[in-house]
Design a protein around this motif. Sequence first.
Motif, short mmCIF file in Angstrom:
data_model
loop_
_atom_site.label_atom_id
_atom_site.label_comp_id
_atom_site.label_asym_id
_atom_site.label_seq_id
_atom_site.Cartn_x
_atom_site.Cartn_y
_atom_site.Cartn_z
N LYS A 158 85.20 85.53 58.53
CA LYS A 158 86.24 86.56 58.92
C LYS A 158 85.54 88.00 59.17
O LYS A 158 86.07 88.51 60.22
CB LYS A 158 86.99 86.78 57.65
N TRP A 159 84.50 88.22 58.38
CA TRP A 159 84.21 89.76 58.51
C TRP A 159 82.81 89.66 59.75
O TRP A 159 82.94 90.48 60.22
CB TRP A 159 83.60 90.16 57.36
N LYS A 161 83.43 88.30 62.47
CA LYS A 161 84.63 88.29 63.56
C LYS A 161 84.79 89.74 63.61
O LYS A 161 84.96 90.34 64.74
CB LYS A 161 85.66 87.25 63.52
N TYR A 162 85.11 90.36 62.45
CA TYR A 162 85.54 91.83 62.52
C TYR A 162 84.46 92.57 63.13
O TYR A 162 84.78 93.45 64.03
CB TYR A 162 85.97 92.06 61.30
N ALA A 165 84.08 92.54 67.08
CA ALA A 165 84.89 92.65 67.80
C ALA A 165 84.84 94.05 68.19
O ALA A 165 84.47 95.14 67.65
CB ALA A 165 86.33 92.58 67.00
N MET A 168 87.97 96.60 66.66
CA MET A 168 88.17 96.69 65.00
C MET A 168 88.66 97.93 64.44
O MET A 168 88.67 98.93 64.99
CB MET A 168 86.85 96.44 64.46
N LYS A 169 89.55 97.79 63.61
CA LYS A 169 90.21 99.05 62.84
C LYS A 169 89.60 99.16 61.62
O LYS A 169 89.28 98.77 60.91
CB LYS A 169 91.78 98.53 62.19
N ASP A 172 90.63 98.66 57.91
CA ASP A 172 90.38 97.28 57.60
C ASP A 172 89.20 97.41 56.73
O ASP A 172 89.21 97.05 55.60
CB ASP A 172 90.46 96.38 58.44
N PHE A 173 88.27 98.06 57.32
CA PHE A 173 86.83 98.04 56.47
C PHE A 173 87.09 98.93 55.53
O PHE A 173 86.50 98.77 54.24
CB PHE A 173 85.69 98.39 57.59
N PHE A 177 87.56 95.24 52.86
CA PHE A 177 86.36 94.79 52.46
C PHE A 177 86.03 94.88 51.33
O PHE A 177 85.39 93.76 50.56
CB PHE A 177 85.23 95.49 53.52
N ARG A 247 76.84 97.76 62.12
CA ARG A 247 77.40 96.51 62.44
C ARG A 247 76.65 95.46 62.38
O ARG A 247 76.95 94.35 61.83
CB ARG A 247 78.34 96.66 63.58
#
Length: 264
Positions: A158-159, A161-162, A165, A168-169, A172-173, A177, A247
């Motif tokens: 999942k992360w 992909k995050y 991207a 990414m928002k 969310d992190f 996370f 990242r």
Amino acid sequence: MGTRSFKLICNNLRYGPAPKGMEEIEQRLTVAESGRVWFSARNYRQYVEGKGFCRRKQLNIGPWKAQFLLWLVESMDIMEDVTDCGYWKLTIAESGYILKILSGSLIGNEAGISYGNKPVSVTKIMRRYIPVYGLFGFDGDLSPDYEGKKEIYLFAEKWIKYFSADNMKAQDFDYLFGEECIKLGFQMDGGAEFLRLYPGCFNVYNNKLQSVINEINDVDLLGSAAFSYWRGLTHWSGPYELNNEIRGWFILVLKRIKELTKKK
């Protein structure tokens, strides 16, 4: 300061027909804060006779993992007993003196208090840390050991992909996370153990992590590193930006986690 340890005795006897003589019924597990672990098991015949073992093992998981396990079991509370499902007894001691005794049923509800005062399954962590197949833990479940790794694999997927991207928002992190790291039972130690073993590998502007990443086979060490880095960014460093280097660091760690937890 004395040596702390805990001893867990699990008995999987239930109401109904007597088990077969070779069926494993009782397990005993002792973990010392030094990292030493002693495991033994008895089948039904050995349990009735009160002698002999069908399995015995001694190993060392290191103080980093052992002390976290102790932290979790010491924060457990007495659970409600349920009949017809087996039972466990936990004794916590220091230098031979008993500090605490708990008991309960093998129903899998036992949780310790982890980072942020959040509950985490002690059995889940115990099975990841201690390489003994079919460990009863606090639930007596003998499902394949891979099931404990599957959720970590999905987390990593999942992360990855995050972080890969373009849209990414950040919120969310900031929140999710860390919450997911807590739920998985990763340690928050500020990266101390990771830095001890791999100095300089939190520096995203060098290639040190990339040069050693394939040598790291400990999923929990990698999870703790990612969790600690998240904490450093979101709570300690002030305003931050998830630039390409940061990242890339997370992607590198998460890809290794995914590789190590892939079903074989």
